[in-house]
Scaffold this active site. Structure first.
Site, PDB file in Angstrom:
ATOM      1  N   TYR A   1      -6.241  10.031   4.975  1.00 43.84           N
ATOM      2  CA  TYR A   1      -4.997  10.499   4.482  1.00 43.84           C
ATOM      3  C   TYR A   1      -5.214  11.307   3.245  1.00 43.84           C
ATOM      4  O   TYR A   1      -6.102  11.818   2.867  1.00 43.84           O
ATOM      5  CB  TYR A   1      -3.970   9.171   4.215  1.00 43.84           C
ATOM      6  CG  TYR A   1      -3.793   8.483   5.681  1.00 43.84           C
ATOM      7  CD1 TYR A   1      -3.137   8.980   6.697  1.00 43.84           C
ATOM      8  CD2 TYR A   1      -4.698   7.242   6.077  1.00 43.84           C
ATOM      9  CE1 TYR A   1      -2.902   8.219   7.886  1.00 43.84           C
ATOM     10  CE2 TYR A   1      -4.684   6.754   7.096  1.00 43.84           C
ATOM     11  CZ  TYR A   1      -3.752   7.468   8.237  1.00 43.84           C
ATOM     12  OH  TYR A   1      -3.825   6.710   9.479  1.00 43.84           O
TER      13      TYR A   1
ATOM     14  N   ARG B   1      -7.806   1.949  -2.705  1.00 49.88           N
ATOM     15  CA  ARG B   1      -8.547   1.488  -1.460  1.00 49.88           C
ATOM     16  C   ARG B   1      -9.499   2.774  -1.191  1.00 49.88           C
ATOM     17  O   ARG B   1      -8.804   4.164  -1.194  1.00 49.88           O
ATOM     18  CB  ARG B   1      -7.693   1.445  -0.280  1.00 49.88           C
ATOM     19  CG  ARG B   1      -8.466   0.751   0.888  1.00 49.88           C
ATOM     20  CD  ARG B   1      -7.694   0.282   1.935  1.00 49.88           C
ATOM     21  NE  ARG B   1      -8.559  -0.926   2.606  1.00 49.88           N
ATOM     22  CZ  ARG B   1      -8.348  -0.929   3.838  1.00 49.88           C
ATOM     23  NH1 ARG B   1      -7.561  -0.558   4.693  1.00 49.88           N
ATOM     24  NH2 ARG B   1      -9.058  -2.074   4.500  1.00 49.88           N
TER      25      ARG B   1
ATOM     26  N   GLN C   1       0.744  -1.066  -0.193  1.00 51.91           N
ATOM     27  CA  GLN C   1       0.062   0.007   0.057  1.00 51.91           C
ATOM     28  C   GLN C   1       0.778   1.147  -0.053  1.00 51.91           C
ATOM     29  O   GLN C   1       2.006   1.365   0.694  1.00 51.91           O
ATOM     30  CB  GLN C   1      -0.742  -0.181   1.130  1.00 51.91           C
ATOM     31  CG  GLN C   1      -1.693   1.193   1.226  1.00 51.91           C
ATOM     32  CD  GLN C   1      -2.987   1.156   2.318  1.00 51.91           C
ATOM     33  OE1 GLN C   1      -2.256   1.277   3.594  1.00 51.91           O
ATOM     34  NE2 GLN C   1      -3.955   1.208   1.847  1.00 51.91           N
TER      35      GLN C   1
HETATM   36  C1  FMN Z   1      -3.168  -1.929  13.589  1.00 56.83           C
HETATM   37  C2  FMN Z   1      -3.885  -1.266  12.573  1.00 56.83           C
HETATM   38  C3  FMN Z   1      -3.314  -0.728  11.418  1.00 56.83           C
HETATM   39  C4  FMN Z   1      -3.977  -0.344  10.296  1.00 56.83           C
HETATM   40  N1  FMN Z   1      -3.210   0.244   9.408  1.00 56.83           N
HETATM   41  C5  FMN Z   1      -3.746   0.616   8.040  1.00 56.83           C
HETATM   42  C6  FMN Z   1      -3.128   1.110   6.981  1.00 56.83           C
HETATM   43  O1  FMN Z   1      -1.998   1.081   7.073  1.00 56.83           O
HETATM   44  N2  FMN Z   1      -3.740   1.264   5.931  1.00 56.83           N
HETATM   45  C7  FMN Z   1      -5.214   1.118   5.641  1.00 56.83           C
HETATM   46  O2  FMN Z   1      -5.596   1.304   4.646  1.00 56.83           O
HETATM   47  N3  FMN Z   1      -5.801   0.470   6.754  1.00 56.83           N
HETATM   48  C8  FMN Z   1      -5.191   0.283   8.071  1.00 56.83           C
HETATM   49  N4  FMN Z   1      -5.860  -0.213   8.996  1.00 56.83           N
HETATM   50  C9  FMN Z   1      -7.234  -0.683   8.708  1.00 56.83           C
HETATM   51  C10 FMN Z   1      -7.508  -2.122   8.357  1.00 56.83           C
HETATM   52  O3  FMN Z   1      -6.953  -2.282   6.869  1.00 56.83           O
HETATM   53  C11 FMN Z   1      -8.807  -2.464   8.561  1.00 56.83           C
HETATM   54  O4  FMN Z   1      -9.692  -1.713   7.408  1.00 56.83           O
HETATM   55  C12 FMN Z   1      -9.430  -2.459   9.597  1.00 56.83           C
HETATM   56  O5  FMN Z   1      -8.676  -3.062  10.651  1.00 56.83           O
HETATM   57  C13 FMN Z   1     -10.958  -3.002   9.846  1.00 56.83           C
HETATM   58  O6  FMN Z   1     -10.709  -4.531   9.246  1.00 56.83           O
HETATM   59  P1  FMN Z   1     -10.963  -5.577  10.606  1.00 56.83           P
HETATM   60  O7  FMN Z   1     -12.140  -5.391  11.359  1.00 56.83           O
HETATM   61  O8  FMN Z   1     -11.038  -6.798   9.817  1.00 56.83           O
HETATM   62  O9  FMN Z   1      -9.594  -5.515  11.545  1.00 56.83           O
HETATM   63  C14 FMN Z   1      -5.317  -0.663  10.180  1.00 56.83           C
HETATM   64  C15 FMN Z   1      -6.016  -1.223  11.233  1.00 56.83           C
HETATM   65  C16 FMN Z   1      -5.262  -1.841  12.380  1.00 56.83           C
HETATM   66  C17 FMN Z   1      -6.082  -2.556  13.355  1.00 56.83           C
END
Ligand code: FMN
Length: 372
Positions: A183, A230, A104
């Protein structure tokens, strides 16, 4: 197919452009702040991702395409030869463990701090991030970002394209342009963060311009089938208020639908949501949906499988999970067999080294990337 096609679907192989995916489960990008202070990926990141190589596709955490786009300390970058070399170790370990990876690309825009990047953050308009920012000195008040000039916008587009080239040289199968979650690119899309009066601000047709330009520049550099985008329609975290959500994504997806891109990735997707349904109808290519499982709540007992199946039934092609993969290196196997998930250790998502990172156990007691 005669029985429960949705359930079987999650574990069925499929194609993503030139890639063969052994299942439809994608590891969502997650910033884990384990890179070196200079943004160079560290060997422990190779271990972490190799452990998760059972995913149909891994989308590696946000990496910055230039210095000013750096959000937080210890996030990786992909704009210098030493970054490429560091990432090569990661992609090599994942390939050896049988996996496939995209990277990403994220420019933080107003989410950043001079303490983290050494530079003053830039954004569509001088409107400060309303929350404190994590820095090595602790949480600090966000600064008012400087408005990007037209020349700097052109440079930003070029930086994304160069970073994509670097990612491919580092062994990634492609890149995901981060247009979500507040962002820089999302800041251009949303009305409350974009008050520009030039060709990049004002009506929706102007606010989608930078995202379209970045995606097209990246696609021209590495080929459209290697590029994902995304988005997070309606996202209200990180001080975002898009204003005209349906119109923004109708225009953006209408603009890019004919470009032959690798995929569209919808964060926090709800199969009942009208914008999600419209995106599915109008996006002709692969759609990755990230189920909205409830932020700040424990993961559902089934690991999100029912939510995934609802999204597949609503037309998603692939399903991404974040926290499930974070805490379960063998998430695909656990979901397939209905085995319980490891509980998530909240405090270690962005902190620590191996703790809360590479020490989550697999059911088998063996992890990919380790001698058997
Ligand atoms: C620790 C952490 C870091 C994340 N960093 C990013 C990121 O770098 N880029 C992004 O698009 N989403 C990021 N997210 C969001 C996740 O990609 C995802 O959309 C979010 O956790 C919801 O999915 P889940 O319910 O399966 O965790 C992050 C989420 C977590 C928990």
């Amino acid at each position: 197919m005669t029985t429960n096609t949705e359930t079987a679907g999650l574990f069925q192989p499929t194609e993503l452009g030139p890639l063969h995916l052994p299942n439809r489960l994608v590891m969502a990008p997650m910033t884990r702040t384990r890179a070196g202070a200079d943004g160079v990926p560290r060997p422990i990141m190779a271990e972490y991702y190799a452990q998760r190589a059972g995913a149909g596709l891994i989308i590696a955490e946000a990496a910055t395409p230039n210095r000013v786009g750096r959000t937080y300390a210890n996030i990786p970058a992909v704009h210098a030869p030493e970054h490429v070399a560091g990432w090569r170790t990661v992609t090599g370990a994942v390939a050896e463990a049988g996996g496939r990876m995209f990277l990403q690309l994220q420019h933080g825009g107003r989410i950043g701090h001079p303490e983290n990047s050494g530079l003053h953050p830039v954004a569509p308009s001088p409107i400060a991030f309303p929350e404190p920012v994590h820095t090595p000195r602790g949480l600090l008040e966000a600064v008012v970002p400087r408005e990007l000039t037209a020349a700097e916008i052109r440079q930003t587009v070029a930086d994304f394209a160069a970073a994509a080239r670097n990612a491919v040289e580092a062994g990634f199968a492609g890149v995901e342009v981060h247009g979500a979650n507040g962002y820089l690119l999302h800041q251009f899309l949303a009305r409350n963060t974009n008050r520009r009066t030039d060709a990049y601000g004002g009506p929706v047709a102007n606010r989608i311009r930078l995202v379209a330009e970045v995606v097209r520049a990246v696609a021209a550099e590495i080929g459209p089938e290697r590029v994902g985008l995304r988005v997070s329609p309606g996202f209200t975290g990180q001080g975002m208020d898009e204003g005209d959500t349906a119109e923004i994504y109708r225009a953006l997806i209408g603009e890019l639908a004919g470009d032959g891109l690798g995929y569209l990735h919808v964060a926090f997707a709800d199969p009942e949501d009208a914008v999600f349904r419209e995106l599915r109808e109008t996006w002709p290519g692969t759609l990755i949906a990230n189920p909205a499982l409830g932020w700040g709540r424990p993961l559902p007992e089934d690991g999100g499988r029912a939510a995934a199946e609802r999204l597949l039934a609503a037309g998603a092609d692939l399903i991404s999970f974040g926290r499930g993969f974070l805490a379960n290196p063998d998430l695909v196997e656990r979901l397939r067999t209905g085995a319980p998930l490891n509980p998530l250790r909240d405090g270690q998502m962005h902190r620590g080294d191996a703790e809360g990172y590479t020490d989550y156990p697999a059911l088998s007691g063996r992890l990919a990337g380790q001698p058997g």
